[in-house]
Design a protein around this motif. Structure first.
Motif, mmCIF file in Angstrom:
data_model
loop_
_atom_site.group_PDB
_atom_site.id
_atom_site.type_symbol
_atom_site.label_atom_id
_atom_site.label_comp_id
_atom_site.label_asym_id
_atom_site.label_seq_id
_atom_site.Cartn_x
_atom_site.Cartn_y
_atom_site.Cartn_z
ATOM 1 N N UNK A 1 0.831 -1.208 0.000
ATOM 2 C CA UNK A 1 0.000 0.000 0.000
ATOM 3 C C UNK A 1 0.864 1.255 0.000
ATOM 4 N N UNK A 2 1.943 1.215 0.757
ATOM 5 C CA UNK A 2 2.843 2.369 0.793
ATOM 6 C C UNK A 2 3.516 2.585 -0.552
ATOM 7 N N UNK A 3 3.938 1.494 -1.197
ATOM 8 C CA UNK A 3 4.555 1.618 -2.520
ATOM 9 C C UNK A 3 3.565 2.164 -3.545
ATOM 10 N N UNK A 4 2.324 1.689 -3.479
ATOM 11 C CA UNK A 4 1.306 2.200 -4.402
ATOM 12 C C UNK A 4 1.067 3.690 -4.170
ATOM 13 N N UNK B 1 -5.611 7.594 -13.902
ATOM 14 C CA UNK B 1 -6.896 6.984 -13.567
ATOM 15 C C UNK B 1 -6.782 5.463 -13.542
ATOM 16 N N UNK B 2 -6.055 4.924 -14.487
ATOM 17 C CA UNK B 2 -5.816 3.477 -14.535
ATOM 18 C C UNK B 2 -5.038 3.039 -13.292
ATOM 19 N N UNK B 3 -4.032 3.826 -12.939
ATOM 20 C CA UNK B 3 -3.217 3.507 -11.771
ATOM 21 C C UNK B 3 -4.054 3.526 -10.492
ATOM 22 N N UNK B 4 -4.932 4.513 -10.385
ATOM 23 C CA UNK B 4 -5.815 4.589 -9.221
ATOM 24 C C UNK B 4 -6.743 3.383 -9.181
ATOM 25 N N UNK B 5 -7.283 2.998 -10.330
ATOM 26 C CA UNK B 5 -8.197 1.861 -10.380
ATOM 27 C C UNK B 5 -7.504 0.571 -9.954
ATOM 28 N N UNK B 6 -6.266 0.386 -10.365
ATOM 29 C CA UNK B 6 -5.520 -0.810 -9.986
ATOM 30 C C UNK B 6 -5.254 -0.828 -8.488
ATOM 31 N N UNK B 7 -4.933 0.337 -7.924
ATOM 32 C CA UNK B 7 -4.550 0.403 -6.504
ATOM 33 C C UNK B 7 -5.745 0.390 -5.571
ATOM 34 N N UNK B 8 -6.919 0.847 -6.066
ATOM 35 C CA UNK B 8 -8.068 1.001 -5.166
ATOM 36 C C UNK B 8 -9.336 0.321 -5.648
ATOM 37 N N UNK B 9 -9.359 -0.153 -6.896
ATOM 38 C CA UNK B 9 -10.569 -0.692 -7.518
ATOM 39 C C UNK B 9 -11.685 0.353 -7.539
ATOM 40 N N UNK B 10 -11.302 1.590 -7.757
ATOM 41 C CA UNK B 10 -12.259 2.689 -7.805
ATOM 42 C C UNK B 10 -11.996 3.513 -9.053
ATOM 43 N N UNK B 11 -13.069 3.854 -9.779
ATOM 44 C CA UNK B 11 -12.950 4.770 -10.905
ATOM 45 C C UNK B 11 -13.104 6.177 -10.354
ATOM 46 N N UNK B 12 -12.021 6.931 -10.333
ATOM 47 C CA UNK B 12 -12.032 8.257 -9.728
ATOM 48 C C UNK B 12 -13.036 9.157 -10.430
ATOM 49 N N UNK B 13 -13.912 9.790 -9.662
ATOM 50 C CA UNK B 13 -14.940 10.661 -10.217
ATOM 51 C C UNK B 13 -14.334 12.011 -10.571
ATOM 52 N N UNK B 14 -14.388 12.378 -11.835
ATOM 53 C CA UNK B 14 -13.862 13.666 -12.280
ATOM 54 C C UNK B 14 -14.972 14.712 -12.341
#
Length: 592
Positions: free
Chosen positions: A412-415, A579-592
């Motif tokens: 988690x820290x590395x992500x 956005x892809x990186x966030x989705x991989x790390x959190x399984x969330x599609x960041x709301x823009x």
């Protein structure tokens, strides 16, 4: 094969080895077992072969295998003795003056807020004090009389009575005796020391605001020091404080006694006394695994390691001490086990660094999901995932063992660090360019606002730290477990979750044969902000892959990413990557 100490692990896994009826161990579900064990055996054989060749011939006979330091000794650590190259390893010393002195927060306690009434049991009467006198029976008296300059009180019909220097008990006995000498029968006497004369005390030396301050004779040294703003943290001594009366010292106060044990000298002040705070004496710096890092002042030029331990209030788990400083033969740095440090001599100017440098032999691993038995286990430090799963009982028909994963704090820290660097690159790349025209400047302002909003949102996401250990159809990677790991063994799930830029985010029942597009259409299709080229499928084992390459299975999540709200193709590409990186790390599609 993997070396598994089943007796040790079995003892530590409590009830894990007792598989319940109708259950199986998690590892037994994997068709290929633990991958890589044969390769590991081959590598061990190659290593032994190479070792034999090195011993048997070639240039290996010219290699000096003698270690340059005795790393197995109790004093492993910084090497300060000259080595074969004539160099010394000299760790940098902490700057002692940057540390607060022990007791620096003492004068934040509000000692100046309450003046003593001066009527403690040990108070000595002096001229100017007031005594309440009552007598009844053979004689009637009820008045308050002062102590005159000769130290007497005057009692009507009795005369002067010497009371200076007495405490309250001695005062009562003295007055009672004087009245009964004249009226020996049928008389009762009551005395009370009603009030004391204020005193003015000079406070000087290394204090913030030297001056003359009012108080009572029974006020503590701390009361007067607090009125003077406290001791100068950089120059003043907390251990050498004198109370001067005329040409003699009536008390020497060491505030460490108060800080450590609550004891403090209580001299009775007289008008004109002077409190002198001496210059700071020899000191040592104490850092590392202690309750608070401080500069500790010495009474002499040295003290023992045991004394330092009592001053420093060590944290639990401290095992070693680094002692470094200057000696007559040059700089020194020695590393001691804690018990050996107690007998060492610490000198003025030394730095003492306490550390918990003894690695624990056990780790604690937690289970989540579908399993039998306890949720937390104490394991050997070298325990691996495969042997741990072999010892875990799971409901046979209710557990999705192919979706096993690990939540790990270090991941988690590395992500989080990787995401932070990506956002910094985004700002560095697209902010700060000079505009050549007014129209271009307007576009850049809008672009900058977009980037700042995006960075602000993206920086708030919290990565899960999910470590993917599944190897497709070839089993689970036999990774070494770490302290604090959470091993997730999910239950079977018949749902497909749709999230992100779909019209109706929802969970629907998994239907074999349906494609990603079918599920999205069932959820109302894409929103106007959807990026239909960036659709991800997140498996429950932590793997996140593009929808075009994914084979849907029950429990998956379909994530539709938003389209970057900008016409700048390069900027849109950079935002999409994050956005892809966030989705991989959190399984969330960041709301823009």
């Amino acid at each position: 094969m993997i070396n598994r100490d089943t007796s040790t692990l079995g003892a530590l896994l409590v009830a894990g080895l007792l598989l319940l009826p109708g259950s199986a161990n998690a590892q037994s579900f994997l068709q290929s077992g633990i991958g890589g064990s044969e390769q590991q055996q081959q590598r061990q054989g190659q290593s032994q072969s190479a070792s034999g060749q090195a011993q048997s011939g070639g240039q290996s006979s010219n290699v000096d295998a003698t270690p340059r330091a005795n790393w197995e000794s109790a004093n492993y650590g910084p090497v300060v003795k000259p080595n074969r190259y004539g160099m010394k390893a000299e760790p940098p010393k902490a700057e002692m003056d940057k540390l607060d002195p022990f007791g620096a927060n003492l004068f934040e306690g509000g000692f100046r807020g309450t003046m003593a009434d001066g009527l403690n049991s040990s108070y000595k009467i002096k001229p100017g004090d007031q005594v309440t006198l009552r007598a009844w029976g053979a004689v009637e008296l009820d008045q308050t009389v002062p102590v005159d300059a000769q130290g007497n009180i005057y009692i009507p019909s009795i005369g002067p009575v010497q009371v200076q220097g007495m405490n309250s008990q001695q005062l009562d006995a003295q007055v009672r005796q004087a009245i009964q000498d004249v009226y020996p029968q049928d008389v009762q006497v009551y005395t009370n020391l009603q009030g004391v004369q204020p005193v003015g005390v000079f406070v000087t030396g290394y204090v913030e605001n030297p001056g003359r301050y009012a108080g009572t004779p029974s006020d503590s040294v701390l009361y007067f020091l607090d009125q003077a703003g406290g001791i100068d943290k950089d120059l003043g001594s907390y251990r050498q404080i004198r109370v001067e009366r005329g040409d003699r010292t009536v008390a020497t106060v060491d505030l460490y006694d108060f800080l450590l044990d609550g004891d403090i000298q209580r001299p009775q002040f007289k008008d004109g006394d002077t409190i002198v705070v001496e210059e700071r004496g020899p000191a040592i710096a104490v850092t590392g695994d202690v309750k608070r890092e401080y500069r500790y002042e010495l009474q002499g030029q040295q003290l023992s390691g045991r004394d330092v331990q009592q001053l420093a209030r060590l944290n639990s788990g401290v095992s070693h001490v680094l002692l470094r400083g200057d000696r007559s033969d040059g700089p020194m740095a020695e590393y001691f086990p804690l018990d050996e440090f107690a007998s060492q001599t610490v000198q003025s100017g030394d730095e003492v660094l306490f550390s918990a440098d003894k690695r624990a032999e056990t780790i604690v691993v937690e289970l989540e999901g579908s399993f039998y038995g306890p949720s937390r286990y104490a394991l050997p430090r070298n325990a691996r995932l495969g042997e741990f799963l072999d010892a875990i009982g799971v409901p046979k028909d209710m557990t999705s063992v192919h979706d096993i994963s690990i939540l790990r704090e270090s991941v988690a820290k590395q992500q989080e660090e990787a995401l932070e660097k990506s956002l910094q690159r985004l700002q560095t790349t697209y902010l700060g360019y000079p505009a050549r025209t007014a129209e271009e400047g307007k576009i850049q302002v809008q672009q900058a606002e977009l980037i700042e909003r995006f960075v602000q949102k993206a920086s708030k996401v919290e990565p899960t730290g999910q470590l993917v250990v599944a190897r497709g159809n070839s089993g689970i990677a036999d990774v070494r477990l770490q302290d604090g790991d959470v091993v997730k063994i999910p239950e079977t799930n018949d749902a497909i979750l749709l999230s992100g830029e779909v019209t109706m985010p929802q969970a629907v029942v998994y239907t074999p044969g349906m494609s990603v597009e079918d599920y999205i259409e069932q959820a109302g299709g894409f929103t106007p902000r959807a990026n239909d080229d960036e659709i991800l499928v997140a498996h429950r084992n932590g793997a996140v892959i593009p929808a075009d390459d994914a084979e849907l299975r029950a429990g998956d999540e379909i994530i539709v990413l938003p389209r970057a709200p900008t016409s700048n193709l390069e900027l849109a590409k950079s935002i999409t990557q994050i956005l892809y990186q966030v989705a991989v790390a959190t399984k969330v599609a960041l709301d823009l």
